[in-house]
Design a protein around this motif. Sequence first.
Motif, PDB file in Angstrom:
ATOM      1  N   ALA A 168       0.808  -1.218   0.000  1.00  0.00           N
ATOM      2  CA  ALA A 168       0.000   0.000   0.000  1.00  0.00           C
ATOM      3  C   ALA A 168       0.839   1.265   0.000  1.00  0.00           C
ATOM      4  O   ALA A 168       0.316   2.346  -0.308  1.00  0.00           O
ATOM      5  CB  ALA A 168      -0.929   0.002   1.219  1.00  0.00           C
ATOM      6  N   ARG A 193      -0.455   2.082  -8.338  1.00  0.00           N
ATOM      7  CA  ARG A 193      -1.553   2.356  -7.403  1.00  0.00           C
ATOM      8  C   ARG A 193      -2.368   3.559  -7.875  1.00  0.00           C
ATOM      9  O   ARG A 193      -3.606   3.561  -7.806  1.00  0.00           O
ATOM     10  CB  ARG A 193      -1.001   2.603  -5.993  1.00  0.00           C
ATOM     11  CG  ARG A 193      -0.346   1.394  -5.356  1.00  0.00           C
ATOM     12  CD  ARG A 193      -0.163   1.582  -3.857  1.00  0.00           C
ATOM     13  NE  ARG A 193       0.702   2.704  -3.519  1.00  0.00           N
ATOM     14  CZ  ARG A 193       2.019   2.629  -3.371  1.00  0.00           C
ATOM     15  NH1 ARG A 193       2.637   1.467  -3.554  1.00  0.00           N
ATOM     16  NH2 ARG A 193       2.730   3.692  -3.033  1.00  0.00           N
ATOM     17  N   LEU A 247      -9.466  -0.089  -8.111  1.00  0.00           N
ATOM     18  CA  LEU A 247      -9.311  -0.368  -6.683  1.00  0.00           C
ATOM     19  C   LEU A 247     -10.446   0.307  -5.926  1.00  0.00           C
ATOM     20  O   LEU A 247     -10.539   1.527  -5.881  1.00  0.00           O
ATOM     21  CB  LEU A 247      -7.956   0.138  -6.183  1.00  0.00           C
ATOM     22  CG  LEU A 247      -7.649  -0.115  -4.706  1.00  0.00           C
ATOM     23  CD1 LEU A 247      -7.679  -1.606  -4.388  1.00  0.00           C
ATOM     24  CD2 LEU A 247      -6.296   0.477  -4.323  1.00  0.00           C
ATOM     25  N   VAL A 305      -9.601  -0.849   0.518  1.00  0.00           N
ATOM     26  CA  VAL A 305      -8.459  -1.458   1.200  1.00  0.00           C
ATOM     27  C   VAL A 305      -8.882  -1.679   2.648  1.00  0.00           C
ATOM     28  O   VAL A 305      -9.286  -0.738   3.338  1.00  0.00           O
ATOM     29  CB  VAL A 305      -7.203  -0.565   1.138  1.00  0.00           C
ATOM     30  CG1 VAL A 305      -6.051  -1.228   1.892  1.00  0.00           C
ATOM     31  CG2 VAL A 305      -6.802  -0.295  -0.309  1.00  0.00           C
ATOM     32  N   TRP A 332      -7.419  -6.209  -0.549  1.00  0.00           N
ATOM     33  CA  TRP A 332      -7.707  -5.266  -1.626  1.00  0.00           C
ATOM     34  C   TRP A 332      -8.935  -5.773  -2.375  1.00  0.00           C
ATOM     35  O   TRP A 332      -8.971  -6.934  -2.809  1.00  0.00           O
ATOM     36  CB  TRP A 332      -6.524  -5.159  -2.582  1.00  0.00           C
ATOM     37  CG  TRP A 332      -5.399  -4.301  -2.065  1.00  0.00           C
ATOM     38  CD1 TRP A 332      -5.080  -4.070  -0.759  1.00  0.00           C
ATOM     39  CD2 TRP A 332      -4.453  -3.574  -2.850  1.00  0.00           C
ATOM     40  NE1 TRP A 332      -3.989  -3.247  -0.671  1.00  0.00           N
ATOM     41  CE2 TRP A 332      -3.576  -2.921  -1.942  1.00  0.00           C
ATOM     42  CE3 TRP A 332      -4.243  -3.406  -4.211  1.00  0.00           C
ATOM     43  CZ2 TRP A 332      -2.521  -2.122  -2.373  1.00  0.00           C
ATOM     44  CZ3 TRP A 332      -3.187  -2.612  -4.643  1.00  0.00           C
ATOM     45  CH2 TRP A 332      -2.348  -1.973  -3.730  1.00  0.00           C
TER      46      TRP A 332
END
Length: 687
Positions: A337, A346, A355, A358, A376
Amino acid sequence: MPEDSTTEVTAAGIARLAGVGRAAVSNWRRRHADFPKPVGGTETSPSFALGEIEQWLRDQGKLAEVPLRERVWQQLAGHPSGTVAALVHAGCVLLLRRERPRAWTALGALPDARLAEVLPTALEETLTARFGVPRAVRTPTPSETVPAVPLLRAAVELADELGGPREAFEFLLGRHLDANPRQYTLTPPPLADLMAELAAAAAPEGRPLATVVDPASGTGGLLRAVPHATALFAQDTDPDLAALTALRLALHGDADIRAATADTLRADAFPDLAADAVLCHPPFNERAWGHDELAYDARWEYGFPARTESELAWVQHALARLRTDGAAVLLMPPAVASRRSGRRIRADLLRRGALRAVVALPAGAAPPYGIPLHLWVLVRPGGDQRPPAETLFVDTAGLVPDAGRDKLPWATLRTTVLDAWAGRGGEESVARAVPVIELLDDEVDLAPARYLTAPAAGGTAPELAAVRARLDETLRRTQGLAPSPVPARSGPRPLTTVGELARTGALQLRTGGSGTASDGDDVPVLTEHDVLSGGAPSGTLPGGAASGAGAPAEEPVLVAEGDVVVPVLGGGSVARVVDAATAGAALGRNLQLLRPDPAALDPWFLAGFLRGTANNRQASSFASTATRLDVRRLQLPRLPLADQRRHGAHFKSLAEFEEALRLAARLGEQLVQGLYDGLADGSVEPG
């Protein structure tokens, strides 16, 4: 059941069969000239014929009847081709028993030699119909089947006893995984269930998870957690694991199973797959993942991962195997991360809406257990869809009390995570949807703790004042409990040993560490750490198999009020008397239980003398890296019960004084750290 002359068993297996320790087996070998001779193994770790051992134990009156599950496990563990090969062969026959029960009934009636000759043909038909060609499960040859016939018959008999082929295979697989904990990286069943539920929640409303893939399938725990899939795809670099996964999934349900053996990143077995969901617990920190040869791979839509970013390669592989709007849930190390080498990937995952969340898990949720891993949650974006403006961050570390990280509240974790995904509120210290624009800085750090409102670390001023009041009260109580030494007046006393007391029936000895929980049971475990620290039971029993449900429970050793528990490793002098609050817990590993007869022994008298430093020293043996206590050699004086109780009352007072000191130390540390934190974050003022 036919006699098995080929299965071998080690000294540890003999000890389990007879319910004794390994030292007892060594003594039998030295003292009994008729003890069976080794038939294999090495000089330091010999193996013996299981049939000869069983007969000798019966002749000596040390074995009434071998439980079927134990006999089958010993046959499996002692198979000449190895445990995994035997487990695969047993799984094939159990699948035949499940898919074609009448065919097995006819085959099972044949003599052993004829069964070994014709069984491979029946297995080939069953495996081809279930897995197709090519497949991960190889059909055993007649020559491989010959030594396995007793095991295969026993496995089917075990299935009849336990309730079905699935239950039998789960039991045997669970025993194998328990016996080799360092060989496999397992995803705990509660975490696998949570990942499957998250994938279902992230999918478009009304679309079931019909097709699911795990590109690093291991033992198949993640795919087994998907309840109603119609097709399951598994791939692993280890051919044994791929075969075990295929059999496990086929025995678990009726979904179409496709399992392959290959390196997923270098040789994807399902390049044209467009799945509804991907569940994955990939290998962490892998440098040799194919960085040099995969530079121009079409899967790197979000950027070419650096050599140190193997996890981001797995993320992009998962997205590449999804249909539009398909969901992926991956278990990740927390460093992914925030590592600078992965910030561009990312950022692109965020910009394009791939995404979605998290989730920070507490330490202990999955191996490596000392690290708080992340989940994730990703969704494959469609071409004309607008990316979401926010990304969800959830931090569940605060839901776990500091006293018991090995006893995670999975029900609370599940509810918290799924409620946060569904947008059902919650404190901002646990969950928050953060605008993507706020995340796209130079670091693109996606650690949830960075974006959540941290509660006052040390507590509020009134809470710290309450801690101070408890500390004052505890210190006053400690002063009142402080004992005054009195010089001894009597001379030497006759001694006895724990071993002699056990032989005369004055106490019973039990060893901890075995046993599993039944479905729905929540049995706490008194661990070695609990005994050393004086804490409440903090462990939990594993399920019927380490890898999931379906296997029957094995009875643990449960402690009762008045028992004395002693750690056997480490060289310390500790003995704990079980009270009413601890009674009913299971006895953990590396612990020995002494259950005194109340008419002959006072438990506090027993525990007090077992704690003597000189007593522990004379009863301990020393290895290069550890000290082990032989509880049977511990000594205590021969005294009438009335004198025992007089000594026991003093020992109990010492234990109360010791517990008060521990509590004062904990409260003092809490107050000091709380004041440091409060002054640092502004929740308290300098006085």
